[in-house]
Write a protein that holds these residues in place. Sequence first.
Motif, mmCIF file in Angstrom:
data_model
loop_
_atom_site.group_PDB
_atom_site.id
_atom_site.type_symbol
_atom_site.label_atom_id
_atom_site.label_comp_id
_atom_site.label_asym_id
_atom_site.label_seq_id
_atom_site.Cartn_x
_atom_site.Cartn_y
_atom_site.Cartn_z
ATOM 1 N N ILE A 33 0.715 -1.251 0.036
ATOM 2 C CA ILE A 33 -0.009 -0.023 -0.026
ATOM 3 C C ILE A 33 0.872 1.137 0.161
ATOM 4 O O ILE A 33 0.606 2.149 -0.581
ATOM 5 N N ARG A 36 1.663 2.353 -3.527
ATOM 6 C CA ARG A 36 0.472 3.260 -4.293
ATOM 7 C C ARG A 36 0.694 4.560 -3.758
ATOM 8 O O ARG A 36 0.322 5.512 -4.321
ATOM 9 N N ASP A 40 1.250 7.927 -5.711
ATOM 10 C CA ASP A 40 0.202 9.006 -5.797
ATOM 11 C C ASP A 40 0.621 10.350 -5.359
ATOM 12 O O ASP A 40 0.715 11.389 -6.040
ATOM 13 N N ALA A 43 3.391 11.521 -7.760
ATOM 14 C CA ALA A 43 2.705 12.242 -8.941
ATOM 15 C C ALA A 43 2.172 13.362 -8.808
ATOM 16 O O ALA A 43 2.241 14.503 -9.635
ATOM 17 N N PHE A 44 1.408 13.645 -7.626
ATOM 18 C CA PHE A 44 0.631 14.816 -7.507
ATOM 19 C C PHE A 44 1.593 15.933 -7.128
ATOM 20 O O PHE A 44 1.706 17.124 -7.640
ATOM 21 N N GLY A 47 4.881 16.057 -9.420
ATOM 22 C CA GLY A 47 4.734 16.361 -10.457
ATOM 23 C C GLY A 47 4.252 17.974 -10.376
ATOM 24 O O GLY A 47 4.734 18.758 -11.395
ATOM 25 N N LEU A 50 7.549 19.918 -9.654
ATOM 26 C CA LEU A 50 8.372 19.843 -11.041
ATOM 27 C C LEU A 50 7.898 21.014 -12.132
ATOM 28 O O LEU A 50 8.484 21.775 -12.672
ATOM 29 N N SER A 84 11.332 13.091 -0.928
ATOM 30 C CA SER A 84 12.554 12.227 -0.958
ATOM 31 C C SER A 84 12.329 10.716 -0.473
ATOM 32 O O SER A 84 12.766 9.952 -0.985
ATOM 33 N N PHE A 87 10.106 8.976 -2.741
ATOM 34 C CA PHE A 87 10.984 8.433 -4.059
ATOM 35 C C PHE A 87 11.659 7.484 -3.791
ATOM 36 O O PHE A 87 11.790 6.530 -4.529
ATOM 37 N N PHE A 88 12.511 7.438 -2.634
ATOM 38 C CA PHE A 88 13.406 6.196 -2.359
ATOM 39 C C PHE A 88 12.466 4.888 -2.162
ATOM 40 O O PHE A 88 12.658 3.943 -2.352
ATOM 41 N N HIS A 90 9.568 4.528 -3.106
ATOM 42 C CA HIS A 90 8.743 4.022 -4.426
ATOM 43 C C HIS A 90 9.921 3.360 -5.526
ATOM 44 O O HIS A 90 9.518 2.308 -5.936
ATOM 45 N N LEU A 91 11.023 3.696 -5.360
ATOM 46 C CA LEU A 91 12.149 3.252 -6.004
ATOM 47 C C LEU A 91 12.482 1.752 -5.623
ATOM 48 O O LEU A 91 12.629 0.700 -6.273
ATOM 49 N N LEU A 95 11.791 -1.636 -7.349
ATOM 50 C CA LEU A 95 12.966 -2.694 -7.955
ATOM 51 C C LEU A 95 12.537 -4.083 -7.101
ATOM 52 O O LEU A 95 12.693 -5.004 -8.085
ATOM 53 N N LEU A 129 20.940 11.118 2.011
ATOM 54 C CA LEU A 129 20.703 12.320 1.214
ATOM 55 C C LEU A 129 20.485 13.484 1.851
ATOM 56 O O LEU A 129 21.296 14.664 1.377
ATOM 57 N N ALA B 34 13.806 4.946 -12.641
ATOM 58 C CA ALA B 34 14.924 4.490 -11.362
ATOM 59 C C ALA B 34 16.326 5.274 -11.930
ATOM 60 O O ALA B 34 17.011 5.774 -11.037
ATOM 61 N N ILE B 41 17.714 13.505 -8.348
ATOM 62 C CA ILE B 41 17.578 13.497 -7.024
ATOM 63 C C ILE B 41 19.191 13.992 -6.571
ATOM 64 O O ILE B 41 19.611 14.905 -5.813
ATOM 65 N N ALA B 45 20.549 17.412 -5.126
ATOM 66 C CA ALA B 45 21.082 17.436 -3.574
ATOM 67 C C ALA B 45 22.383 18.237 -3.762
ATOM 68 O O ALA B 45 22.881 19.021 -2.710
ATOM 69 N N LEU B 75 8.436 10.509 -16.606
ATOM 70 C CA LEU B 75 7.709 10.531 -15.563
ATOM 71 C C LEU B 75 6.425 10.579 -15.755
ATOM 72 O O LEU B 75 5.384 9.913 -15.246
ATOM 73 N N PHE B 76 5.768 11.498 -16.702
ATOM 74 C CA PHE B 76 4.298 11.733 -16.988
ATOM 75 C C PHE B 76 3.959 10.331 -17.551
ATOM 76 O O PHE B 76 2.403 10.213 -17.237
ATOM 77 N N VAL B 79 3.369 8.208 -14.694
ATOM 78 C CA VAL B 79 2.392 8.617 -13.794
ATOM 79 C C VAL B 79 1.017 8.184 -14.519
ATOM 80 O O VAL B 79 0.126 7.676 -13.933
ATOM 81 N N LEU B 83 -1.579 6.178 -12.375
ATOM 82 C CA LEU B 83 -2.910 6.502 -12.033
ATOM 83 C C LEU B 83 -3.928 5.804 -12.679
ATOM 84 O O LEU B 83 -5.143 5.670 -11.918
ATOM 85 N N VAL B 86 -4.966 2.750 -10.558
ATOM 86 C CA VAL B 86 -5.492 3.429 -9.127
ATOM 87 C C VAL B 86 -7.064 3.930 -9.441
ATOM 88 O O VAL B 86 -7.984 3.304 -8.557
ATOM 89 N N CYS B 115 6.702 21.362 -18.946
ATOM 90 C CA CYS B 115 8.054 20.762 -18.594
ATOM 91 C C CYS B 115 8.887 21.107 -19.869
ATOM 92 O O CYS B 115 10.093 21.762 -19.759
#
Lengths: 135, 126
Positions: A33, A36, A40, A43-44, A47, A50, A84, A87-88, A90-91, A95, A129, B34, B41, B45, B75-76, B79, B83, B86, B115
């Motif tokens: 969970i 997910r 999310d 993404a929100f 994103g 960014l 951050s 991100f880690f 989810h990464l 994997l 980090l 990845a 990142i 940093a 990325l998009f 995403v 999503l 979901v 972007c």
Amino acid sequence: LIFEGNPTMADAKRPLSPHLQVYRWGPHMLVSILHRATGDGLAFAGGALLVWGLIAAASGPAAYGLFVAVMTSKIGYLVMFGLSFAFFQHLCSGLRHLHMDTGAGYELGLNRKLALATMICSTLLTVLLWAVVLL
Amino acid sequence: MSMRSNIGRVRGLGSAKTGTHHWWMQRVTAIGMALLGVWLIVSLASGVAADLTRLTAWIGNPVVAILLILFCATLFYHVRLGLQVVVEDYIHSEGLKVAALVGITFACVLGTVACLFSILKIAFGA
């Protein structure tokens, strides 16, 4: 089909298959969970930030100055810290999923260990980090 | 009993060859994220986005601009795929589901274009 035309039996409470509440909570469920939730969040929030950051940078010093001011406020740092970690996590979890896509890692013991490993790795990477950034 | 042939019954119900496309693209974009995500990142940093002068100089490097464009596009895409699953898992009303999927698609395309345009404007202006 045998219940058709027999309202009392059709309306009777039918048994449901076992769902979340019958299983003992384990790290694999949390990681699942979390994957997910972090996805999310990235993404929100990720994103949106960014897009805002890049448009601000393309707009000029005033717009980018505001972006940097917001991101380096207390709430901004909290958001960056959260992103951050997301991100880690989810990464690492991603994997793990790629590994499981090969059909590996479904043994109960190993599955549990790798699920725990994603959380330990993501925590360590987040700490590393921010140690590099702040120290 | 239907008199129609097997091929007649399935014709028009969609190709049998693209069922795993979403699954594959989610994995392929995940590998891209990845690699590019760790690169971004680590770069952030090191302070490349701390102020506009440094950010402009950084994006002015063609290799950086190219990788940043790849990051945003991947990325998009990722995403959009994530999503979608979901929404399909949690929204069961057909109308709301389709509206959400169209909205997510529009937002992801908008995000990508915003972007990319910004990166190119900074890179060409640098």
